[in-house]
Structures are given as C-alpha cells and as structure tokens.
Scaffold this active site. Sequence first.
Site, PDB file in Angstrom:
ATOM      1  N   HIS A  16       0.824  -1.219   0.000  1.00  0.00           N
ATOM      2  CA  HIS A  16       0.000   0.000   0.000  1.00  0.00           C
ATOM      3  C   HIS A  16       0.852   1.259   0.000  1.00  0.00           C
ATOM      4  CE1 HIS A  16      -3.613  -2.417   1.699  1.00  0.00           C
ATOM      5  NE2 HIS A  16      -3.326  -2.718   0.445  1.00  0.00           N
ATOM      6  N   GLY A  35      -1.765  -8.970  12.408  1.00  0.00           N
ATOM      7  CA  GLY A  35      -2.253  -7.616  12.632  1.00  0.00           C
ATOM      8  C   GLY A  35      -2.990  -6.985  11.474  1.00  0.00           C
TER       9      GLY A  35
HETATM   10  N1  APR Z   1      -1.069  -7.089  17.487  1.00  0.00           N
HETATM   11  C1  APR Z   1      -1.635  -7.724  16.429  1.00  0.00           C
HETATM   12  N2  APR Z   1      -2.787  -7.330  15.850  1.00  0.00           N
HETATM   13  C2  APR Z   1      -3.383  -6.237  16.370  1.00  0.00           C
HETATM   14  C3  APR Z   1      -2.870  -5.522  17.471  1.00  0.00           C
HETATM   15  C4  APR Z   1      -1.655  -5.989  18.027  1.00  0.00           C
HETATM   16  N3  APR Z   1      -1.097  -5.368  19.070  1.00  0.00           N
HETATM   17  N4  APR Z   1      -3.717  -4.482  17.745  1.00  0.00           N
HETATM   18  C5  APR Z   1      -4.712  -4.549  16.837  1.00  0.00           C
HETATM   19  N5  APR Z   1      -4.524  -5.605  16.025  1.00  0.00           N
HETATM   20  C6  APR Z   1      -5.343  -6.038  14.898  1.00  0.00           C
HETATM   21  C7  APR Z   1      -6.788  -5.663  14.979  1.00  0.00           C
HETATM   22  O1  APR Z   1      -7.511  -6.687  15.671  1.00  0.00           O
HETATM   23  C8  APR Z   1      -7.173  -5.641  13.497  1.00  0.00           C
HETATM   24  O2  APR Z   1      -7.567  -6.920  13.071  1.00  0.00           O
HETATM   25  O3  APR Z   1      -4.835  -5.382  13.757  1.00  0.00           O
HETATM   26  C9  APR Z   1      -5.875  -5.275  12.801  1.00  0.00           C
HETATM   27  C10 APR Z   1      -5.858  -3.858  12.285  1.00  0.00           C
HETATM   28  O4  APR Z   1      -6.796  -3.797  11.248  1.00  0.00           O
HETATM   29  P1  APR Z   1      -6.892  -2.463  10.388  1.00  0.00           P
HETATM   30  O5  APR Z   1      -6.881  -1.278  11.293  1.00  0.00           O
HETATM   31  O6  APR Z   1      -8.019  -2.661   9.420  1.00  0.00           O
HETATM   32  O7  APR Z   1      -5.514  -2.411   9.592  1.00  0.00           O
HETATM   33  P2  APR Z   1      -5.163  -3.142   8.245  1.00  0.00           P
HETATM   34  O8  APR Z   1      -5.804  -4.490   8.199  1.00  0.00           O
HETATM   35  O9  APR Z   1      -3.690  -3.065   8.095  1.00  0.00           O
HETATM   36  O10 APR Z   1      -5.850  -2.166   7.142  1.00  0.00           O
HETATM   37  C11 APR Z   1      -5.635  -2.499   5.789  1.00  0.00           C
HETATM   38  O11 APR Z   1      -6.730  -0.489   5.061  1.00  0.00           O
HETATM   39  O12 APR Z   1      -6.934   1.678   5.669  1.00  0.00           O
HETATM   40  C12 APR Z   1      -6.407   0.863   4.716  1.00  0.00           C
HETATM   41  O13 APR Z   1      -4.509   1.082   3.380  1.00  0.00           O
HETATM   42  C13 APR Z   1      -4.933   0.996   4.718  1.00  0.00           C
HETATM   43  O14 APR Z   1      -3.225  -0.697   4.753  1.00  0.00           O
HETATM   44  C14 APR Z   1      -4.453  -0.306   5.341  1.00  0.00           C
HETATM   45  C15 APR Z   1      -5.553  -1.265   4.956  1.00  0.00           C
END
Ligand code: APR
Length: 255
Positions: free
Chosen positions: A121, A195
């Site tokens: 991304h 994550g």
């Molecule tokens: N360790 C592991 N996982 C964690 C932790 C932690 N300490 N804290 C939170 N999480 C998990 C949450 O449960 C959730 O499932 O991390 C995940 C975060 O999800 P999102 O906020 O949706 O992030 P992500 O999946 O990377 O988003 C994908 O969406 O906004 C766009 O381009 C952006 O790259 C991003 C994409």
Amino acid sequence: PIEVPTAVREAARAARRVTVLTGAGMSAESGVPTFRGAKGGLWEEFDPMTLASQRGWDADPDLVWAWYAWRIGLVRALEPNAGHRALARWANGGGVEVRIATQNVDDLHERAGSEVLAHVHGDLFALRCSVCGAPFEDEPEIPAEPVQRLEPPLCGECGEYVRPGVVWFGGMLPEGAFDAALDACLDADLVLVVGTSGIVYPFASLPDIARGHGVTVVEINPEDTDLSSGVDHVWRATAATALPALVEALEADPA
Ligand code: APR
C-alpha cells in the site's frame, strides 16, 4: 514470554521459507494507531474516503496532507516494537528465509533491521509530486502537533503539490508489489498473517490463495477477523508478545 501454541511452533520449526503478511496491528504496540478494529482507531475521527482517495486529495489537499504530515512525524517519533525486532532476528538468525509483505506504510520493519519485500500500500516516506511524479527529496515541514490543515510542499520540478507515497483508496498498487507478495506466499512453507483485519483487497486474498496451494497459514491477532475462519491456526495474541515468544522458542529448540 507467552506460551506458543504447539501447532504453530511445530509449523515454524519445520519451515525454511516463511512469508509474513503484516497490517496495522503489527505497529500498534509501537504506538501507531490502527485504522479499524481497536477502539480509538484514527479513522473513527477521519473519513478515509476524504483522507486517502484521489477524490479526497483533489478536493482538499491541505486536509489530506495535514494528516499524512502528522503521521510522518508520529512514525518518526516512535520505535519498532518487540514484534518487529523478533522478525528481524528470525531472518538474521540464518537457516530460515523470512520475507515480509506489508500493508503498512511506516518504516518500522526496516528500522528493526528487516528487509521488506513489498510495501503493497505504498510508503509514507516516498514523497513525490502529485502531478509530474518527480520524487520530492527535501525535508517536508512536519508540525509538532497535529494540525487540521497544512499546505503540501511544492514540487521542485513543476511547482505542483507533493503527495505522500501511499496508495489512495481505490488507487493502483505500486508496480509489482502485489505480485511479489503473491509469489512469496506461493513458494513459502509457512505464511504468518499478523495484525490485519483482512478487509482490504487484493492483499486480503493472499492467505486464501496460499492455503489453496497447500501452504500452512497462521493468523496472529488478538481479535477475530474476516480471515480467521480461513486459516490453519489462529493464535489470539498480539504481535509484540507472540513473535518474540515464537522466535525464542525456535532459538531454544531449533529443528
Ligand atoms: N497485534 C496484532 N494485531 C493487532 C494488534 C496488536 N497489538 N492491535 C490490533 N490488532 C489487529 C486488529 O484486531 C485488526 O484486526 O490489527 C488489525 C488492524 O486492522 P486495520 O486497522 O483494518 O488495519 P489493516 O488491516 O492493516 O488495514 C488495511 O486499510 O486503511 C487501509 O490502506 C490501509 O493498509 C491499510 C488497509
């Protein structure tokens, strides 16, 4: 360290080529807010379509740039966490090839000593002109405190606004990034998904594709996600507690 589930430890001990797919949760314990999932996620305050889309940028570059300038400042002030460091240690320990494909636009994997195969991304720090595409090599003004609006820097070549090197919602992925991540999943013998909520495609399709090719897939996430039902093992733990425990277990009892 926390207990490593036996199935996960055995799969990791047998692995010679591990591909790690990371999302915002990987950086959460460094202090970088996730987008969704955990409470207080940045995007609860901001409308992602406003902030991270071509339309949002075209409509209000000062608003979008202000948010990304703040995130640049935030990431610079934070440190990689024990999870980032464990992955780097695992890769540098020899005997196992560890490849990282991340959705994260921060540089915390790199600052922990990992090479990142693909920033699918984009990269927050790869600033470039939003019109002519020329890289912006100067130091952007980063406010000490979050500001609601900030005029983007101007391109040295054409004078137009500079933008962050991230992929806009609905935008094109960096050339070859997804393919590199896909290849790394297909020829791995273990895929760790750490994550990520598994909501944003095509990245979210990688675990399923890997599994369809007989690769063992393990999810490391304290919460249930859209991916949880489709992986071999779910490890309900955080990145900064699970990954160090796993790497320590492997170092203590190598295959
Ligand atoms: N360790 C592991 N996982 C964690 C932790 C932690 N300490 N804290 C939170 N999480 C998990 C949450 O449960 C959730 O499932 O991390 C995940 C975060 O999800 P999102 O906020 O949706 O992030 P992500 O999946 O990377 O988003 C994908 O969406 O906004 C766009 O381009 C952006 O790259 C991003 C994409």
